[in-house]
Design a protein around this motif. Structure first.
Motif: not given
Length: 113
Positions: A84-113
């Protein structure tokens, strides 16, 4: 004591804007497989992470050739992981004035040969 030196080559790429779970399902397919076979598998898979993983794998193969003079047909993937890498946190408007969280995830990829 007799110590045997393991010839391992690593490659790492960080902060890739794709979810680690989406990367892990591809890495599970190529773990403990020869590098040539892994490149063929990645070439024909239809996922967004495949070109990124193949670049990391190609970098690890190049590192092994450079450091140890290894032949590409004799290399196997020992470890392939997506952390897991850092997560970008965003909000999307939802019903009745609520904010719905959106998590945009990042990853770190490691390969060993």
């Amino acid at each position: 004591m007799n110590y045997t030196r393991k010839l391992e080559s690593k490659a790492f790429v960080g902060y890739i804007r794709i979810s680690p779970s989406k990367v892990r399902r591809i890495l599970d397919q190529i773990r403990n497989v020869s590098c040539e076979e892994a490149f063929i598998i990645l070439k024909f898979m239809p996922y967004k992470a495949c070109p990124i993983i193949s670049k990391v794998l190609y970098s690890a193969v190049s590192n092994a050739k450079q450091q140890f003079g290894a032949k590409s047909h004799s290399l196997y993937i020992i470890e392939a992981r997506a952390d897991d890498g850092p997560v970008l946190k965003r909000f999307c408007p939802h019903a009745q004035g609520r904010g719905f969280p959106i998590k945009k995830r990042m990853s770190h990829i490691t390969s060993t040969i």
